[in-house]
Design a protein around this motif. Structure first.
Motif, PDB file in Angstrom:
ATOM      1  N   ALA A   1       0.834  -1.208   0.000  1.00  0.00           N
ATOM      2  CA  ALA A   1       0.000   0.000   0.000  1.00  0.00           C
ATOM      3  C   ALA A   1       0.861   1.248   0.000  1.00  0.00           C
ATOM      4  O   ALA A   1       2.017   1.227   0.419  1.00  0.00           O
ATOM      5  CB  ALA A   1      -0.914   0.015   1.228  1.00  0.00           C
ATOM      6  N   VAL A   2       0.269   2.331  -0.496  1.00  0.00           N
ATOM      7  CA  VAL A   2       0.826   3.674  -0.373  1.00  0.00           C
ATOM      8  C   VAL A   2      -0.182   4.496   0.414  1.00  0.00           C
ATOM      9  O   VAL A   2      -1.372   4.507   0.066  1.00  0.00           O
ATOM     10  CB  VAL A   2       1.054   4.323  -1.757  1.00  0.00           C
ATOM     11  N   ILE A   3       0.280   5.135   1.498  1.00  0.00           N
ATOM     12  CA  ILE A   3      -0.658   5.955   2.277  1.00  0.00           C
ATOM     13  C   ILE A   3      -0.088   7.352   2.490  1.00  0.00           C
ATOM     14  O   ILE A   3       1.128   7.535   2.568  1.00  0.00           O
ATOM     15  CB  ILE A   3      -1.006   5.306   3.641  1.00  0.00           C
ATOM     16  N   ASP A   4      -0.993   8.324   2.571  1.00  0.00           N
ATOM     17  CA  ASP A   4      -0.637   9.722   2.792  1.00  0.00           C
ATOM     18  C   ASP A   4      -0.885  10.053   4.263  1.00  0.00           C
ATOM     19  O   ASP A   4      -2.028  10.174   4.708  1.00  0.00           O
ATOM     20  CB  ASP A   4      -1.499  10.607   1.879  1.00  0.00           C
ATOM     21  N   ALA A   5       0.202  10.189   5.028  1.00  0.00           N
ATOM     22  CA  ALA A   5       0.065  10.426   6.473  1.00  0.00           C
ATOM     23  C   ALA A   5      -0.696  11.716   6.752  1.00  0.00           C
ATOM     24  O   ALA A   5      -1.424  11.821   7.744  1.00  0.00           O
ATOM     25  CB  ALA A   5       1.440  10.476   7.128  1.00  0.00           C
ATOM     26  N   ASP A   6      -0.534  12.702   5.879  1.00  0.00           N
ATOM     27  CA  ASP A   6      -1.199  13.980   6.123  1.00  0.00           C
ATOM     28  C   ASP A   6      -2.695  13.920   5.835  1.00  0.00           C
ATOM     29  O   ASP A   6      -3.444  14.804   6.257  1.00  0.00           O
ATOM     30  CB  ASP A   6      -0.543  15.088   5.290  1.00  0.00           C
ATOM     31  N   ALA A   7      -3.123  12.904   5.112  1.00  0.00           N
ATOM     32  CA  ALA A   7      -4.561  12.764   4.824  1.00  0.00           C
ATOM     33  C   ALA A   7      -5.304  12.074   5.954  1.00  0.00           C
ATOM     34  O   ALA A   7      -6.539  12.063   5.965  1.00  0.00           O
ATOM     35  CB  ALA A   7      -4.755  11.974   3.527  1.00  0.00           C
ATOM     36  N   LEU A   8      -4.585  11.499   6.893  1.00  0.00           N
ATOM     37  CA  LEU A   8      -5.268  10.764   7.973  1.00  0.00           C
ATOM     38  C   LEU A   8      -6.060  11.738   8.843  1.00  0.00           C
ATOM     39  O   LEU A   8      -5.532  12.771   9.278  1.00  0.00           O
ATOM     40  CB  LEU A   8      -4.246   9.985   8.810  1.00  0.00           C
ATOM     41  N   PRO A   9      -7.315  11.419   9.108  1.00  0.00           N
ATOM     42  CA  PRO A   9      -8.194  12.364   9.789  1.00  0.00           C
ATOM     43  C   PRO A   9      -7.834  12.507  11.261  1.00  0.00           C
ATOM     44  O   PRO A   9      -7.525  11.523  11.928  1.00  0.00           O
ATOM     45  CB  PRO A   9      -9.575  11.725   9.623  1.00  0.00           C
ATOM     46  N   ARG A  10      -7.876  13.724  11.758  1.00  0.00           N
ATOM     47  CA  ARG A  10      -7.554  13.972  13.177  1.00  0.00           C
ATOM     48  C   ARG A  10      -8.484  15.053  13.720  1.00  0.00           C
ATOM     49  O   ARG A  10      -9.013  15.868  12.977  1.00  0.00           O
ATOM     50  CB  ARG A  10      -6.091  14.351  13.324  1.00  0.00           C
TER      51      ARG A  10
ATOM     52  N   LEU B   1       4.309  14.848  16.699  1.00  0.00           N
ATOM     53  CA  LEU B   1       3.386  14.185  17.630  1.00  0.00           C
ATOM     54  C   LEU B   1       2.106  13.771  16.902  1.00  0.00           C
ATOM     55  O   LEU B   1       1.575  12.677  17.123  1.00  0.00           O
ATOM     56  CB  LEU B   1       3.065  15.113  18.804  1.00  0.00           C
ATOM     57  N   GLN B   2       1.628  14.637  16.032  1.00  0.00           N
ATOM     58  CA  GLN B   2       0.440  14.274  15.252  1.00  0.00           C
ATOM     59  C   GLN B   2       0.670  12.981  14.474  1.00  0.00           C
ATOM     60  O   GLN B   2      -0.168  12.085  14.478  1.00  0.00           O
ATOM     61  CB  GLN B   2       0.094  15.388  14.249  1.00  0.00           C
ATOM     62  N   ARG B   3       1.834  12.908  13.811  1.00  0.00           N
ATOM     63  CA  ARG B   3       2.111  11.690  13.010  1.00  0.00           C
ATOM     64  C   ARG B   3       2.213  10.453  13.898  1.00  0.00           C
ATOM     65  O   ARG B   3       1.708   9.389  13.556  1.00  0.00           O
ATOM     66  CB  ARG B   3       3.391  11.884  12.199  1.00  0.00           C
TER      67      ARG B   3
END
Lengths: 333, 333
Positions: free
Chosen positions: A242-251, A262-264
């Protein structure tokens, strides 16, 4: 207070809507799922015609899964919620559960709120306590939960296909943020702390979403040990990458105000999220968004499945991030 | 060793004869009872047509249910056996089980023999480990077991009728005798001690007898907390009383050589017997003796059910004995 009085006082309830028990305790065979509940050597379950029974079990231990400071009502909620979350990840309709409980003393001030928290969630989700065990011992809560799912329609970890979108429900990382506050690594304003503490102590199992995803998602898992670790189980079971975009993960807005590193940490490897991660063909995007709206649970796309093995984590600009995030391991030191 | 490696190394086996899993992990719908075993968010069970699923759970804690000196293989045997004994008491055919295990360290010298003892009994009884949970924590073993029983044919505690005979399988009291030796209250010759220790540490669940009693027995329970206490559950659930002959209760040759008061303590309120106590009309005596012979488990009549509430314990001469024997209570001090 002895063991049997404890059970009678705190855990025996009149049979719920899923039960139909005749005068001699026998199933009256009108198709209810719980044919016999608490009080005999065994409970009896009768999944509806054409249904399979989904079974999951989770054991919660003080210091590993919860802090000694947690309110008993919240502890009971969480113990049941994490099991319902597993049923949700299979697309199963929750039916019932058993509770095995070891506690140091039969303590009213623990048991009364524990039972209240347990039955509040059980009634909200329409699940019945059908049996269990209580004993003296170091505090330990083991729940086994049962659901039903039409034969062959359970969502499994093994169905992800190259090209599928990767989706996740809700927001990630708040439970980990709360843990960092409890650990003294971080301070939050009181209102912010209450919000993330609620995420840690009172996760909401995504049961309606899981059922809505039957026939749409190709694979699903619930996030308990951190996204990277749990996604790894899906990739291994499906033999894909898989390829994932860490910045797209909802928070949450609270997490979004913290330092980027810390967010990551929190969204990629936080643990205790109890959101659903699932895969689906791109052709299902509209249907998935409609299903999620219908059940009132936000969902977010954050990557896609690759035929080649391996997990590639990138940022919003497409730059590769270090991929060494590990899932939570209960025996890691 | 981490949590997932531990599971893979000790607890993951090839699917057993009750499983039939397709290439993508899906049920191939040929009627096997375990549609999906260990390794996903949930296991999937499919009881055969017309069958109900019997469910039971037991939690074992060091110092309460076993001594710290017990061999890990015997501990695993007992943890599964006590659950199979509950299935036996319902007349259910065992299918599968889940294991939740908390242990202080992922210790090879514990896990290897524990897994060996667990799978030895599981294979002998034809039950499959379908899921579970492992975590660090004070040693705690929680097994939930599943069986199937034809709809409406489960043996319950609530079916005893006035005039029914009272029966018990095997012999009683050896486990308690062994406990008294461990407690230093008693000394036994080495061979005698080995025999009663075997009864305490490796109980044999009466699964074949339980199934053979369907349609013959009116009520059944497995003896875990002592005969008087467990019989009390049957009497309460059936709203009846009983007269029992303490001298008729079956005991081993080792126990029969002990002081009369100790014998009575052990057979009436010993605990950890894991024999079946059951009731049946006198008209079924021949059929019950034939069924017991067929499955190779001795059974003994020791009293009868009365319409009037209350338990009356007499000796062989019909003299009343003190009826204050209590069952084992895990919170009694």
């Amino acid at each position: 207070m002895g063991e049997f009085e404890l059970i009678a006082r705190y855990f025996k309830r009149p049979p719920g809507p899923r039960s139909q028990v005749g005068p001699n305790g026998q199933d009256t065979s009108d198709g209810r799922a719980v044919a016999l509940g608490i009080g005999d050597d065994c409970a009896l379950l009768a999944p509806a015609e054409g249904m399979q029974l989904a079974v999951t079990t989770d054991m919660l231990v003080e210091g590993r899964h919860f802090l000694s400071t947690v309110a008993p009502a919240r502890l009971a909620h969480k113990a049941l919620a994490v099991n319902l979350s597993d049923l949700a990840a299979c697309g199963a309709e929750p039916l019932a559960f058993t509770l095995a409980l070891a506690l140091p003393r039969p303590d009213e001030s623990f048991l009364a709120p524990f039972a209240a928290g347990l039955f509040a969630l059980a009634e909200a989700q329409g699940v019945e306590l059908i049996g269990g065990d209580t004993t003296a011992g170091p505090l330990n809560i083991c729940i086994t939960a049962f659901g039903q799912v039409p034969r062959g329609q359970a969502l499994l970890r093994s169905g992800a296909c190259a090209g599928d979108d990767l989706w996740v429900s809700g927001t990630l990382g708040d439970a980990r943020l709360a843990l960092e506050v409890f650990r003294g690594e971080l301070a939050l304003a009181a209102a912010d702390f209450e919000q993330v503490r609620e995420a840690m102590e009172r996760p909401q199992p995504r049961v309606t979403l899981g059922r809505a995803l039957r026939g749409l998602a190709t694979a699903a898992i619930d996030l308990s040990d951190g996204l990277v670790g749990d996604l790894g189980h899906v990739l291994a079971a499906s033999n894909v990458g898989a390829v994932i975009d860490a910045d797209a993960l909802p928070r949450s807005t609270v997490l979004a105000r913290q330092a980027p590193a810390l967010q990551r940490q929190c969204v990629l490897a936080g643990g205790d999220d109890y959101e659903l991660l699932f895969t689906a063909p791109a052709a299902q995007r509209t249907a998935i968004e409609a299903a999620a709206r219908l059940v009132g649970v936000p969902v977010t796309r954050f990557g896609h499945i690759d035929a080649a093995a391996g997990l590639h984590i990138v940022d919003a600009a497409g730059r590769a991030l270090e991929a060494s995030w590990r899932g939570f391991d209960h025996f890691a030191t």
